[in-house]
Write a protein that holds these residues in place. Structure first.
Motif, PDB file in Angstrom:
ATOM      1  N   MET A  51       0.816  -1.213   0.000  1.00 32.63           N
ATOM      2  CA  MET A  51       0.000   0.000   0.000  1.00 32.63           C
ATOM      3  C   MET A  51       0.851   1.265   0.000  1.00 32.63           C
ATOM      4  O   MET A  51       0.491   2.265  -0.617  1.00 32.63           O
ATOM      5  CB  MET A  51      -0.958  -0.016   1.191  1.00 32.63           C
ATOM      6  N   LYS A  61      -1.960   6.274   6.997  1.00 31.83           N
ATOM      7  CA  LYS A  61      -3.126   5.727   6.306  1.00 31.83           C
ATOM      8  C   LYS A  61      -2.964   4.230   6.057  1.00 31.83           C
ATOM      9  O   LYS A  61      -3.920   3.452   6.197  1.00 31.83           O
ATOM     10  CB  LYS A  61      -3.319   6.458   4.968  1.00 31.83           C
ATOM     11  N   GLN A  65      -5.397   1.289   7.227  1.00 35.64           N
ATOM     12  CA  GLN A  65      -5.956   0.382   6.226  1.00 35.64           C
ATOM     13  C   GLN A  65      -5.607  -1.068   6.554  1.00 35.64           C
ATOM     14  O   GLN A  65      -6.439  -1.969   6.432  1.00 35.64           O
ATOM     15  CB  GLN A  65      -5.398   0.732   4.844  1.00 35.64           C
ATOM     16  N   TYR A 117      -8.147  -4.206  -4.008  1.00 35.57           N
ATOM     17  CA  TYR A 117      -9.186  -4.158  -2.975  1.00 35.57           C
ATOM     18  C   TYR A 117     -10.338  -5.126  -3.258  1.00 35.57           C
ATOM     19  O   TYR A 117     -10.989  -5.606  -2.318  1.00 35.57           O
ATOM     20  CB  TYR A 117      -9.708  -2.729  -2.821  1.00 35.57           C
ATOM     21  N   ILE A 244     -12.198   0.066   1.583  1.00 34.38           N
ATOM     22  CA  ILE A 244     -11.500   1.202   0.967  1.00 34.38           C
ATOM     23  C   ILE A 244     -11.678   2.488   1.772  1.00 34.38           C
ATOM     24  O   ILE A 244     -10.915   3.441   1.603  1.00 34.38           O
ATOM     25  CB  ILE A 244     -11.974   1.447  -0.492  1.00 34.38           C
ATOM     26  N   ASN A 245     -12.677   2.516   2.652  1.00 35.29           N
ATOM     27  CA  ASN A 245     -12.881   3.693   3.496  1.00 35.29           C
ATOM     28  C   ASN A 245     -12.802   3.251   4.957  1.00 35.29           C
ATOM     29  O   ASN A 245     -13.774   2.749   5.513  1.00 35.29           O
ATOM     30  CB  ASN A 245     -14.235   4.351   3.206  1.00 35.29           C
ATOM     31  N   SER A 246     -11.637   3.423   5.574  1.00 36.76           N
ATOM     32  CA  SER A 246     -11.428   2.924   6.930  1.00 36.76           C
ATOM     33  C   SER A 246     -12.329   3.621   7.955  1.00 36.76           C
ATOM     34  O   SER A 246     -12.493   3.117   9.071  1.00 36.76           O
ATOM     35  CB  SER A 246      -9.961   3.076   7.335  1.00 36.76           C
ATOM     36  N   THR A 249     -15.018   1.422   8.941  1.00 44.73           N
ATOM     37  CA  THR A 249     -14.615   0.262   9.727  1.00 44.73           C
ATOM     38  C   THR A 249     -15.067   0.403  11.171  1.00 44.73           C
ATOM     39  O   THR A 249     -15.510  -0.571  11.795  1.00 44.73           O
ATOM     40  CB  THR A 249     -13.085   0.088   9.679  1.00 44.73           C
TER      41      THR A 249
END
Length: 499
Positions: A51, A61, A65, A117, A244-246, A249
Motif C-alpha cells: 500500500m 493511512k 488500512q 481491494y 477502501i474507506n477505513s 470500519t
C-alpha cells in the motif's frame, strides 16, 4: 453416495479413542491449515508495504488500512463460525471459504494495482468461512477430559507455522524482487493445494464437521446452504466499500461488537447449569485477554513492517537478508523451534506438579510480550551512521514476543474448547477470532499514531517516533500481565474443574 458411505465408516468414538500422543486426523488438519497460513501470512506480510510502495498511501493511512483489513478478516471468522455451527457444518464451510480465498488471490494476481481491494474483499469473506473451522475440528478429535488435547493444539500450532514462515518470506520476496502478480499468484497456488488436500483427507474426519442440518429434509437443508452462499457474495459491495474507506470500519466494528456481545449473553442465558455458566464466563475473560494481547502484538504486519522496510540493516548474524522477510517469517520460525520445547517444559513441570496454570500462563504471555517491545524500543540505541538500526536486536525482540505468544495462542484455543459447550465450539472459536479482529483494529490505530508522531522527514525521526510507541506498548503489556496474575484466584474459581 459412495463418498457418503466411505465417510460413515469411521465413528467419532473410533477417532477419539486413538492410541499414542496424536490422532492421525490431526496431521491431515494441520496440513490443510498450513497452506491456508501460507496464503494468510503472505497477504498479511505484504499489505502495508504494497500500500505504501505501490498504491502511494502515507504510512499513517497504510497502518489504518492494514488494521481495517485484518479486523474484517477476523470479524468474519465470527460470522463464519456461526454459519458453520448452525447451517453448513465445518467441512462445507471450510471448502467454500478456501475456494473464495483462491478466487480473491487470483483476482489480485491478474492486476495487483487495479484489483487489489476487490481481491482483498473476497479474501476477507473466504477466510471468515475457513479460519475458525479447522481449529474447532481439532478440538473434536478429543474427548472432553482428554489430557492430550493441549499437546495436540501445541503440535497443530507449531505445524501450521511452517506455512506462516514460508508465507511470510516467499510472497514478499517475489513482490519486491520480481513481480507483485507472482506474489499473489503464489498464495493462490498454495491455497489450491490446501483445498485439494482437504478433499482427499476429509473422509477420515467423519462424522466431525458434518452439517448440523443432516437430519433435515434435503430440500430444506439445500435451501439454507444456498442462502448462505448467495448472501456471502451479496455482501461483497458492502465489504468492499468499508475496506477502501477505513472510517466505515469503526461503525462496522462497533456494530458487530455489540451484536456479538448480545449473542454471547443470549447463549449464556440459555445455559441452565450454574457450573457451565461460570465456565462460559471464564471463556469470555480469556477471549478479552486475547483482544488486549493482539492489540499490542499485531504491530508485526503494520508499524513493524514499515519500520523494517526503512530503519533496519540487512545483516542478521552473518547473513544478508531483507528485513521484511525477517519481520514476516522469524515469528513463525521461532514458533516451530520453541513450541515443542515449551511443550516439553510444561510436561516436565507437570510431572513435578509445578506447572503454572492457564491463567498464570496468560499473565506470563503479556510479560514476555512487554519484554519484546522493550527490546524493539532499545533498537534506537543501536543505530549506525546511515540511521539504520540492528536487525539482530530486532530479531531478539521477536524471540521474546514469540515466547509470549506461545503462552497464549495454542493454550488459549485449547482452554476455549474446554470451557465451552460442544454445541457452541464454532461460535466461541469465532468469538476468539473476533477478539483478534478488535485487536487488529486497535493495532492499526496504535500504528497510525506512531506514524503521525513522526513530524520529521528523516529516517532517524521515524525511528525515534516508532520506538517511542513501542515503549508505550511495552508498558501496557506489563501492566496487563501483572493484573492478570493478581486476578488468578478469581478466574480459577470461574473455571471450576478445568485446569
Amino acid at each position: 453416495m459412495v463418498l457418503d458411505k466411505m465417510e460413515k465408516t469411521i465413528t467419532l468414538e473410533e477417532i477419539q479413542n486413538f492410541e499414542g500422543k496424536y490422532p492421525k486426523q490431526l496431521w491431515y488438519l494441520f496440513l490443510v491449515e498450513m497452506w491456508e497460513r501460507f496464503c494468510f501470512y503472505g497477504m498479511r506480510g505484504v499489505l502495508a508495504v504494497f500500500m505504501v510502495d505501490q498504491l502511494g498511501l502515507v504510512e499513517g493511512k497504510a497502518n489504518l488500512q492494514y488494521g481495517a483489513v485484518q479486523a474484517f478478516v477476523y470479524a468474519f471468522t465470527f460470522i463464519g463460525g456461526i454459519f458453520a455451527d448452525k447451517v453448513l457444518g465445518f467441512k462445507k464451510s471450510l471448502l467454500f471459504g478456501g475456494i473464495v480465498m483462491i478466487l480473491g488471490n487470483l483476482l489480485i494476481a491478474a492486476n495487483p494495482h487495479d484489483f487489489f481491494y476487490y481481491g482483498i474483499t473476497l479474501s476477507i469473506i473466504g477466510t471468515g468461512f475457513f479460519k475458525p473451522n479447522v481449529s474447532s475440528m481439532v478440538g473434536e478429535l478429543y474427548h472432553e477430559n482428554d489430557g492430550r488435547r493441549d499437546a495436540g493444539y501445541g503440535l497443530f500450532y507449531a505445524g501450521i507455522n511452517i506455512g506462516g514462515m514460508l508465507g511470510g518470506a516467499i510472497p514478499i520476496y517475489l513482490g519486491k524482487n520480481y513481480s507483485w502478480s507472482l506474489c499473489f499468484l503464489s498464495a493462490a497456488i498454495v491455497m489450491i493445494i490446501g483445498v485439494v488436500t482437504f478433499l482427499l483427507t476429509k473422509k477420515h474426519l467423519a462424522p466431525i464437521g458434518n452439517s448440523p442440518l443432516e437430519n433435515h429434509a434435503p430440500k430444506k437443508r439445500n435451501l439454507y446452504e444456498i442462502a448462505v452462499y448467495v448472501g456471502s457474495f451479496a455482501v461483497i459491495p458492502l465489504v468492499y466499500m468499508m475496506v477502501i474507506n477505513s472510517d466505515f470500519t469503526e461503525y462496522f466494528m462497533y456494530t458487530i461488537g455489540v451484536l456479538a456481545l448480545v449473542y454471547f449473553l443470549y447463549e449464556l442465558i440459555l445455559i441452565k447449569e450454574r457450573k457451565q455458566r461460570l465456565k462460559f464466563l471464564a471463556a469470555f475473560i480469556f477471549i478479552f485477554a486475547y483482544f488486549m494481547f493482539m492489540a499490542i502484538s499485531e504491530q508485526s504486519g503494520g508499524s513493524l513492517s514499515l519500520f523494517a522496510k526503512d530503519n533496519l540493516t540487512n545483516k542478521l548474524l552473518f547473513f544478508n537478508i531483507d528485513p521484511n522477510v525477517v519481520n514476516n517469517s522469524i515469528n513463525s520460525l521461532y514458533v516451530i523451534v520453541f513450541s515443542p520445547l515449551l511443550g516439553f517444559l510444561w510436561i516436565y513441570m507437570s510431572k513435578r506438579k509445578i506447572e503454572p496454570n492457564t491463567v498464570i500462563k496468560f499473565g506470563l504471555s503479556f510479560i514476555l510480550l512487554a519484554a519484546g517491545f522493550f527490546i524493539f524500543y532499545a533498537a534506537r540505541y543501536f543505530v549506525n551512521q546511515d540511521g539504520l538500526s540492528s536487525l539482530d536486536v530486532f530479531a531478539l525482540g521477536y524471540l521474546l514476543y514469540t515466547l509470549g505468544e506461545l503462552c497464549i495462542g495454542p493454550i488459549g484455543m485449547s482452554v476455549i474448547t474446554k470451557l465451552s459447550p460442544k454445541r457452541l465450539f464454532g461460535m466461541m472459536m469465532g468469538l476468539w477470532f473476533l477478539s483478534s479482529a478488535f485487536g487488529q483494529f486497535a493495532a492499526g490505530k496504535l500504528g497510525a499514531e506512531m506514524s503521525d508522531a513522526n513530524t520529521g522527514t528523516t529516517l532517524m525521526s521515524k525511528l525515534m517516533a516508532y520506538t517511542s510507541g513501542y515503549y508505550q506498548l511495552a508498558v501496557y503489556a506489563l501492566v496487563a500481565g501483572i493484573a492478570f496474575i493478581v486476578l488468578t484466584p478469581l478466574i480459577r474459581r470461574l473455571m471450576q474443574e478445568v485446569k
